[in-house]
Design a protein around this motif. Structure first.
Motif, mmCIF file in Angstrom:
data_model
loop_
_atom_site.group_PDB
_atom_site.id
_atom_site.type_symbol
_atom_site.label_atom_id
_atom_site.label_comp_id
_atom_site.label_asym_id
_atom_site.label_seq_id
_atom_site.Cartn_x
_atom_site.Cartn_y
_atom_site.Cartn_z
ATOM 1 N N PHE A 194 -40.554 -37.291 28.100
ATOM 2 C CA PHE A 194 -41.191 -37.914 26.939
ATOM 3 C C PHE A 194 -42.390 -37.106 26.445
ATOM 4 C CE2 PHE A 194 -39.766 -42.636 26.859
ATOM 5 C CZ PHE A 194 -38.452 -42.200 26.793
ATOM 6 N N THR A 199 -40.906 -47.516 25.159
ATOM 7 C CA THR A 199 -39.590 -47.095 25.639
ATOM 8 C C THR A 199 -39.652 -46.665 27.095
ATOM 9 O OG1 THR A 199 -39.040 -46.355 23.399
ATOM 10 C CG2 THR A 199 -37.655 -45.550 25.195
ATOM 11 N N GLY A 200 -40.704 -45.919 27.456
ATOM 12 C CA GLY A 200 -40.856 -45.480 28.844
ATOM 13 C C GLY A 200 -41.007 -46.652 29.798
ATOM 14 N N VAL A 217 -39.957 -49.727 29.335
ATOM 15 C CA VAL A 217 -38.676 -50.444 29.400
ATOM 16 C C VAL A 217 -37.679 -49.686 30.283
ATOM 17 C CG1 VAL A 217 -36.681 -51.189 28.056
ATOM 18 C CG2 VAL A 217 -38.997 -51.604 27.194
ATOM 19 N N LEU A 218 -37.562 -48.363 30.091
ATOM 20 C CA LEU A 218 -36.622 -47.578 30.893
ATOM 21 C C LEU A 218 -36.996 -47.588 32.368
ATOM 22 C CD1 LEU A 218 -35.943 -44.488 28.593
ATOM 23 C CD2 LEU A 218 -34.424 -46.414 29.068
ATOM 24 N N ILE A 258 -44.285 -46.092 20.468
ATOM 25 C CA ILE A 258 -42.841 -46.275 20.669
ATOM 26 C C ILE A 258 -42.386 -45.620 21.964
ATOM 27 C CG2 ILE A 258 -40.576 -45.653 19.747
ATOM 28 C CD1 ILE A 258 -41.756 -45.999 16.947
ATOM 29 N N LEU A 259 -42.855 -44.393 22.217
ATOM 30 C CA LEU A 259 -42.465 -43.714 23.449
ATOM 31 C C LEU A 259 -43.007 -44.435 24.673
ATOM 32 C CD1 LEU A 259 -42.843 -39.935 22.516
ATOM 33 C CD2 LEU A 259 -40.747 -41.258 22.750
#
Length: 475
Positions: A188, A37-38, A40-41, A33-34
């Motif tokens: 993160f 998310t990383g 995508v960000l 997930i991280l």
């Protein structure tokens, strides 16, 4: 003590294995997930940086287009209103170029920073026009820099057609994105450590009630406890209640089975006693003698099968454990009294830690038959040995290792041939009618051992006679 410790270690390993699987699964999900998310960000931030950079380029582009569209201005005033010093610095990475495309030979005007170089065209790279009528993309600059460039074709009708291009050094975008990725990765990483520690805490303390239930069930099965005791969380409490209810129901079933067996024994033995009494009153009558003979056989058979039914009922009781050494020692004293007129010496060598997973009366029944049989055939000596084997232990359905109890009874009698050994194991078979008994002893031992998942093996004893080797589940 070793067995209890082994059982607890096995339960701890099973709980630890579950905790490890949960921890690995939770950690894997956190990392995935991280990571997503990383990514995508980082992509969102890069796109935002490109849009900000493009707005800056578009501002310069509109200024150049305005200058191109006002050819009446003096030449020294045209293309001089961008207000960016980097366009004056040679090979600075910031360039503009205006190319007239409707003539036989292109007329090119460019910023001083471009020096004597030319910018590549996005049109030649297959990049199409956007809805705003411009092209945007990355190109290689004169000094090998990666440039972010915007170009726009301008049609002034009779005044000509032009291609206006503005490019800036894209390292600004890359450096900003790289710095963002660096700080995002650090954030993160710290967040991952916090989440992993939180997961460890939750798994360790969240599974503690399950570990307590596992230890308690092991204690019940080993005879150290009768019920699950203690206070459990509301999520686990229903499991503990149902487990206790199952144990209580099991005991009730066993008690009812015992009662039924006792009632059946009483109902059958009473008519048999009446038949025996009536036949005994007619001594000398051949028919009465035959009735007495068959009645004795019926009594033996009824006793045998009622005993098996009673044992089968007892076997369903959870957590019954018997110390073996005291039971064997009591049998030795009893058999020495029974056979004291023959001077039989009974020697015992028993592991004091040996325990039988069953009731005392059952192991006394099995070993008593073997020792009684050995005393009947022995010349002078009977030797009993009790061993606990853990190296070749059995594995239960739940993956738990179960020690095996080995009881060896040797005598110094004449022994038996292989054919005789096979014969005496069958119910009612006797090799010597001069010896007392019904011939049911060894068959009862075989049946009892089988009910407990054990076995009986007959062989030759080192002291010369018969060896009876009984294998049963231990603790």
């Amino acid at each position: 003590m070793d067995t209890r410790q082994n059982q607890r270690e096995l339960a701890n390993r099973r709980t630890s294995s579950l905790a490890t699987r949960l921890f690995v699964s939770a950690t894997a999900w956190v990392v995935v997930i991280l990571l997503i998310t990383g990514i995508v960000l980082s992509s969102v931030y890069r796109a935002a940086s490109e849009r900000a950079f493009d707005r800056r380029l578009n501002l310069y582009l509109r200024t150049l287009v305005a200058d191109v569209a006002t050819p009446d201005d003096p030449p020294d005033h045209q293309m001089q209103s961008l207000g960016e010093p980097l366009f004056e610095l040679p090979l600075s990475g910031w360039y503009w170029q205006v190319t007239r495309t409707d003539g036989e030979k292109p007329d090119i005007r460019a910023s001083r920073s471009l020096w004597d170089k030319k910018l590549p065209k996005l049109e030649e790279r297959g990049i199409g026009l956007t809805a705003a009528g411009i092209r945007i993309g990355y190109v290689d600059g004169p000094e090998g820099q990666t440039l972010r460039m915007v170009e726009r074709p301008v049609d002034l009708g009779a005044d000509g057609k032009f291609l206006v291009m503005v490019a800036g050094d894209a390292s600004e975008i890359f450096e900003e994105t790289r710095a963002f990725d660096y700080y995002l990765g650090g954030t993160f990483a710290a967040l991952s450590i916090v989440l992993v520690l939180t997961t460890i805490f939750q798994v360790r303390f969240g599974l503690a009630p399950l570990k307590r239930i596992s230890d308690s069930i092991a204690d019940i099965r080993s005879g150290r406890a009768e019920r699950l005791e203690g206070v459990f969380p509301v999520e686990i409490a229903p499991l503990a209640r149902e487990t206790n209810a199952l144990i209580d129901a099991n005991r009730e079933i066993v008690e009812r089975a015992r009662t039924h067996v006792g009632n059946l024994a009483h109902a059958i033995k009473t008519p048999l006693s009446v038949i025996v009494n009536e036949a005994s009153a007619r001594s000398g009558d051949a028919f009465a003698e035959k009735v007495l003979e068959q009645t004795h056989v019926m009594r033996d058979q009824v006793a045998h099968h009622l005993e098996r039914a009673s044992i089968a009922a007892r076997l369903t009781i959870i957590g019954t454990v018997t110390e073996v050494a005291p039971a064997i020692d009591a049998l030795r004293r009893t058999m020495e009294k029974i056979h004291r007129d023959r001077g039989i010496v009974i020697e015992v060598e028993a592991d004091m830690s040996a325990k039988f997973r069953g009731e005392r009366q059952d192991i006394e029944e099995m070993v008593g038959n073997l020792v009684d049989n050995a005393c009947k055939w022995a010349e002078q000596r009977v030797f009993i040995e009790v061993l606990v084997e853990r190296a070749g232990a059995a594995v239960r359905a739940g993956g738990e290792v179960e020690p095996m109890l080995r009881i060896v009874v040797d005598d110094d009698g004449r022994g038996l041939s292989p054919a005789e050994r096979a014969k005496v194991s069958r119910r009612g078979q006797r090799l010597d009618e001069s010896k007392p008994g019904s011939g049911l002893g060894l068959s009862i031992v075989v049946d009892l051992a089988a009910l407990y998942g054990g076995s009986l093996t007959l062989g030759t004893a080192p002291i010369g006679g018969l060896r009876a080797e009984l294998v049963l589940p231990g603790v």
